[in-house]
Every structure is written in C-alpha cells, then in structure tokens.
Design a protein around this motif. Sequence first.
Motif, PDB file in Angstrom:
ATOM      1  N   ARG A 115      41.006  41.892  45.732  1.00  0.00           N
ATOM      2  CA  ARG A 115      41.114  43.194  46.402  1.00  0.00           C
ATOM      3  C   ARG A 115      39.747  43.762  46.765  1.00  0.00           C
ATOM      4  NH1 ARG A 115      45.991  45.749  46.870  1.00  0.00           N
ATOM      5  NH2 ARG A 115      47.528  44.443  45.883  1.00  0.00           N
ATOM      6  N   LEU A 116      38.736  43.438  45.956  1.00  0.00           N
ATOM      7  CA  LEU A 116      37.393  43.908  46.298  1.00  0.00           C
ATOM      8  C   LEU A 116      36.862  43.146  47.504  1.00  0.00           C
ATOM      9  CD1 LEU A 116      35.497  44.275  42.893  1.00  0.00           C
ATOM     10  CD2 LEU A 116      36.367  46.093  44.381  1.00  0.00           C
ATOM     11  N   ALA A 117      37.198  41.863  47.572  1.00  0.00           N
ATOM     12  CA  ALA A 117      36.673  41.031  48.663  1.00  0.00           C
ATOM     13  C   ALA A 117      37.254  41.460  50.005  1.00  0.00           C
ATOM     14  CB  ALA A 117      36.987  39.564  48.392  1.00  0.00           C
ATOM     15  N   VAL A 118      38.534  41.824  50.012  1.00  0.00           N
ATOM     16  CA  VAL A 118      39.171  42.214  51.275  1.00  0.00           C
ATOM     17  C   VAL A 118      38.595  43.572  51.716  1.00  0.00           C
ATOM     18  CG1 VAL A 118      41.336  42.823  52.417  1.00  0.00           C
ATOM     19  CG2 VAL A 118      41.287  40.965  50.752  1.00  0.00           C
ATOM     20  N   GLY A 119      38.021  43.611  52.896  1.00  0.00           N
ATOM     21  CA  GLY A 119      37.430  44.851  53.389  1.00  0.00           C
ATOM     22  C   GLY A 119      35.981  45.046  52.986  1.00  0.00           C
ATOM     23  N   SER A 120      35.429  44.091  52.231  1.00  0.00           N
ATOM     24  CA  SER A 120      34.031  44.257  51.790  1.00  0.00           C
ATOM     25  C   SER A 120      33.041  43.848  52.880  1.00  0.00           C
ATOM     26  CB  SER A 120      33.772  43.452  50.525  1.00  0.00           C
ATOM     27  OG  SER A 120      33.857  42.065  50.805  1.00  0.00           O
ATOM     28  N   LEU A 121      33.545  43.368  53.999  1.00  0.00           N
ATOM     29  CA  LEU A 121      32.719  43.012  55.147  1.00  0.00           C
ATOM     30  C   LEU A 121      31.582  42.062  54.779  1.00  0.00           C
ATOM     31  CD1 LEU A 121      32.644  46.565  56.765  1.00  0.00           C
ATOM     32  CD2 LEU A 121      33.838  44.559  57.656  1.00  0.00           C
TER      33      LEU A 121
END
Lengths: 349, 481
Positions: free
Chosen positions: A153-159
């Motif tokens: 979940r941290l990786a998704v959207g972390s650009l």
Amino acid sequence: MTTVLAPRTPGEAAQALSEATAARASVTVAGGGTRSRRGRPGPPADRELRTTGMDRVVAHEPADLTLTVEAGVPVTEAVRIAASAGQAWPQAEVREGSTVGGVLAAAASSRQRLRSGAVRDSLLEVVIATGDGRLVTAGGRTVKGVSGYDIPRLAVGSLGTLGVIVQATLKLWPLPPARAWFGAGGPLADRIAAAERALTGGVRPSSVLLGPGRLAVELAGPEDDVRAPEGLAPLTEAPAEPAGEGLVEAGVSPALLGELAVRLEEAGLPYEAWMGVGICRVAVGSAGDVARVRGWALALGGHASVIDGPDHLRADPWGPEPPGVHLMKRLRERFDPAGILNPRMLVWA
Amino acid sequence: MATTQAPAVRDRFAALLDPGRVIDHPLERRLYGRDGSIAQGDCGLVVLPETTAEVVACMRLAHDLGIPVVPRGSGTGLCGGAVPLDGALVLSVARMSRILEVDPSVPCARVEPGVLNLDLSTAVRHLGLHYAPDPSSQQACSIGGNVATNAGGPHCLASGVTAQHILGMEIVLADGEVLRLGGTAPDPPGYDLRGFVVGGEGTLGVVTEITVRLSRNPPHVTTMLLDFPTVAAAGAAVGGIIGAGVIPAAMEMMDQKMVVAVEAFVRADLPVEAAALLLVEVDGTAAEVASHTAVVERVGAETGAGRVRVARDEAERALFWKARKSAFGAVARIAPNYYLHDCVVPRTRLVEILARIYEIGAELDLVIMNVFHAGDGNLHPLIAFDRRDPEQVERVHAAGTLIIEACVAVGGVLSGEHGIGLEKRDFMPLTFSATDLEAQACAREAFDPEGRMNPAKVLPIGSRCGEIVLDAGSLPEGTWL
C-alpha cells in the motif's frame, strides 16, 4: 547528460540503484512515460531508469485469480492476458504505452473505481528495489492475506520515491458478461439528480461520470441489467476524457462532488467527476486555473494535484502539505537513504 | 506477575483520568493479560480513556516514563496481538464506543474505535446500509480492533477486507502526536499512511477515530447449502463456481466433524452424513442472483453435490449463518479448549492441504475440524484440546507448526485475517527474507522510533532497521513460540 539505465531483471535494477546511491546520482524512474509530467519541474536527473526491459510474465494462475508480472509489462498486455482467461484487472487505468509498474506507482485507478475499488486494493504482492539497491518483497501472492506491514500500500502512489516497483502480483476478477455506456444531457441539477438515482438504484453501476453538459453511466453484469436506465440513452462508446494543456485531479467527499461540478461548469472548465467516488479530473490551461480548482477543492475539504502538464502548470503541483509529512520523510529516508529517487515527484517526502 | 504497580506511576495515570479508570488490581490485570488467543501475558496498569485528549495524555505520560503501550479493543483477537508482555501498559479503547456521525450521502460513518462491529451495522440498517467486513466475532469485536488486524469475514470474498472499507482515521502516535489520515476525500497527495496503519496491529499508534465506508444492502440475496460426499468434491465445486466467473458474496466450507458438532449445537437440520458442506451466498440484482444461483446449482450437480438447499426466507438464511458462525461455540461440547488457526493457500491447493491437515491430526492424535472461507483459500483448522494436559498442548503446538509449514510450502501465507501478533511472529522468516523483514522493521520504526508501541509483535526477535533492534520482550510461559 542523463545516463539511461535499462535493467532487464529486478536484480539488475537493484544493482543500478545501489551504484547510483554510492555515486549520489539522482535517478528518474520511468515506465512507459505516460504519467511522467508530474511533480515539480527542474533539470533532468543524473540517470534515468527505464523499467520497460523488465517485461517477463512470471505467473498467471487463472484458477487462483492472480497474475504476477514484472513491472515493465505493458498494462494493455496484462489486461490481454487476463482477458484470455475471461478475467480482468478492472481497478487499473489502462492507457496505451503505460506499464503495470507505472500504473501502480501513480496509483492510477480506473473509471470503474466506483464498483471495482481503487487500484491499491488490487496489489497482492510487490517487489521493490529500494533506493540503496535492496530487493524487498512484501505482501503475499494469495488473493487474501495478512503478511506483516502493508508495504504494497505504501508503494502504490509513492511515485517511485520509496523504491522502484519491479514486480507485482495482481488480483484478477471475472469479466462481466455484458457492459455498456448510457448517457444523458440536460441542466446540471437534473444530471446530478440522475447520477444520484444511478448510484442508489438496484443495479450497481461500474461508473457514473458527470461532465460539462453530460452524464455517462456504465453498467456491467448480466444482459438483463445492462439496459438503459430511465432518462438515459445508449452511448456507442465511452465518453472522451477532458482534454487541455494539463490535468488536475481533485479529491473531495463524494457527497460534495456535485458542488464542485457546479463551480466547474460556471467557470467553463472541461471536467469529469467520478460520482460516488469523489475524484474529479479537470483540464487546465494556466496556473490560474490550477489555483482556482484547488481553491474550490480545499473549500470543500478536499485537495487537488496536477497529475499531468507542462512545467508552467506545475510550480505548485500539490498545494498544502498533507498530514504526516514527517512520517513520509522518515519512510523515505529508510527506503531511499540518499534521496536519489525521483527527487521532484514528492518534494516534501 | 501479581505484584501491584508502583503507586507513584498509578497515581500519575489516575490524575489524568480518574481512579476508577486506572486498573491496578492483580486479578483484573491478569484478565487484561489475555486476548482471544491462548497466550497469557504480563499486564501492567490498564487505562480506560474516553476521549482522544485522554489518550493523548496517557500516551505522553507513557512516553515520559518510557513505558511500552499495548492498545486493546475488545480483546477478541486470535494471534496474541493484544497480549501485553513485561508489564506493559494496556490502553483499552473499550469506553470509546460512540458512533459520532452517519452520513448516508457518502455513505460513511465516523466512529470511535470501541464501537462493536455488529452494532455499527445494526445502527445503520434502517438506512439500507451495512458495514461490510463481518468477522465471526462481530458481536463482540471492535472496529478499532478490526482496523488493527485488517480483519476479514465471510463476506470479504467479494467485498474485500477491512483495509478497503476504511476511509480515514485519527491516530495518536507513540509520543502523543495526533494525526488525521485520509478521509472522505479520496487519494490525498503523498504516501497512503491511512492504508498502511490498517493491519498495523497496534504497533504504529492508537487509532482513536475511524471513518468507515458503508455499503448499500443488496436488493436480493440467495443463500444455499450444498452437501458433498467428499472434501475433494466440495473443493472442485469451489473451483468450478469461481471458474465460471462467479465470485459469490460468501463461500464457506465446513467439514464433517464440524458439521456434526454444529448440528448438535444449533439444530439446523444439517446433513451430518456429508463429508463437507458448502454455504454459498450470492447477492445483487434479481438478474445477478438468478444467474449466479443457476451457476452454483449447475456446478453443484456436476461435482456431485447431494442436494442444494436454498434458504426459503430470511429466517432460514439466518439459521444457515447461525450454523456457520456458531461453529466455534459448538466446539465447547467436544473439548474445553480449542486453538483456531488461520492461513491461506492458493484456492487450487485447498483439497491437497486439507488432506495434509487430516494427516497431521492423525499423526499427532488430535481432533482437527475445519470451517473456513473456501472462496479465497483462507483455512481455519480448529484443534480441540484440553489445556490441563501439558503433553496434549505440546502436540497442539506441533500440529500448528506443521500446518503453517504445509500451507507455506504450497505457496500460501501465514495469516488470512487474524494477524501475525505473537502467534505467527517467529514464522515470518518462512515467507520473508532478512532483507524483507528489515524493510518492514524500517517502516514500523518510522512511526515509532523508540519501539514502545505493542513491542515484540509482528516481527521476529532481532528484526532491525539499520542499527535499531526492535525490543524483543520476554515471552511468558505457555505461549507457543
């Protein structure tokens, strides 16, 4: 001169990042480059890491509803593989040229989010190469699971600022037997009321999109459910996305999205409001447009970011800092200690 | 263990709340030393704040005193996540149990963490809404605890686990800082801290308010019971239904031993002679329910189902679900204690892993029964035993280890919905490398640099982020690690 890094395996990507950290060289991460015009403008990074060489399909398990691919696999290819078994990755926004890793890094959810949920909910397991070149696997390949801290979940959207996504396991869903778009025009108040009826009626729409002068509703399911709702007529294709020099994505409470639409129609800005979701994409042509849209979103308790556009629209791509920036900074320091990854994508992290 | 806490410390917490909300009696503290698992911990003081401001005050004092803190909801967790070690302070949110706001126009609800899962759905039923995650303990478990464990339940097959239903939260960090993460406006810029906190098992902070997504009640629901002559046939039906493109709202399996126990308890006229029973629920529009029901019936016939019993009315549907959700209560008639496991395998490996579980039961002379979320491969082997027999307890632990190892060996994961806590902590290296675990330790440490929040949970002893080693905590006797 920007040096291009084109790893063909996750191991090569990690090695390249380890070397970049040792050299304190900044690295731009690019998948298909379809969502790269975001973040704060600035000079090119020292190196550019392209993920497109990591294009192996690792495992497709149709009976388990999972697909594991390397990050450089085109999203169109992932969708084609899923469809070959009667399945879909409905949470992903599919654009020609985009990669699976890029869609995840940008948290690019599809218009079907109303029914299918956000793309971050479809990622089961992720492998990232951290800024200092560690290969970290997190999550698990089963369709359900608690496996410690939710790094996916941290990786998704972390650009790409915590690490480069190099491999992903996606949760697939059955393709619906039928799907179709229906539309209506008319005064805004009537369209908002029709949108509300579509959201609360018996058939759960996969998408309810409000735009200037129009409402578009997508229905999916058994044939009997894919019939024009009262007051709407069949459309031959999905509605066009708002087009302009740049694109702002606002997020407000779904209950207040109609109010944002009122202001956007008054201002004559092309927009697409995802009713029931709370996302609104607005085509903008100037920094003034960005500021106006952001002002309205903030007044409604939301936020607005420039998600695509030339440099002159991206002087301030995000607006006010979100809560927890100090936590984001600490996370960043622990995954990219030298701060080499996409340094302009999330400046406060 | 039975000693009273230092009066000075007790009085300082009592000054923040009131004396009645600081528990220091050894007997009561012994109760707070346990949760729904079989571990007995060592509980220090227990505090019962009623507001965020009181939580902040307690957290600041604990910070000043350097005391570890274990947040606690209803204490129904099954992985030992709420079991305090080494005299840690237990911060119970049970008294923060108000539903603050229901907004049908989103639809969402803002609740305090001590609100019970089923109470929320009951409170919004008149609006045609419900809160989707429905763990079997939903009458007793709290929303705050659900957030901590990323809880699941039968209906998560189609609607997703807790993380997909949490829009935002207020969290108090280890040093007393208050943050509001997420909210009804989707996708705020930056990392998804909201999503990361879900499943944090109380190690990242104390969640003091939660905004949950509510779901509209489906217009039509059909619930079916199918009985099968073999477990393999039931497994084939599960695969056949999913393979036909139908993701039911819920698809639960019960094996014969469990059916017999439940029938004696609930009297639902269950087919006790069947090797396995499937409870399948489909919902949606009339057309969806009709087509999905037809698929279930067809696949059932093809895979050898004896008969498909369709619930005729809401009362019969409730009876089916009562049978499913009373399974654990029913076991009390067989043995004084049970150890409920939780692991996930790829759905295609279900039959094979069940056979292995029966083998393990036979090898170790234990009664193992199964009732579980078949649709997503989430097993819940239940080992009945008597904890007064230490030799039997040893075999129970050995069986647990073998089951976990077997699940991981076929590509499974350690937990589906109960969490890692103490129970699975030392199994984490089965699925993660040292590098993976170090990354998890780093993410945790970003929230709680001192490692005072629910120490010794989730990550194995010695997990570290750089030079910082997470406090191991000493394990009480009787834990199964």
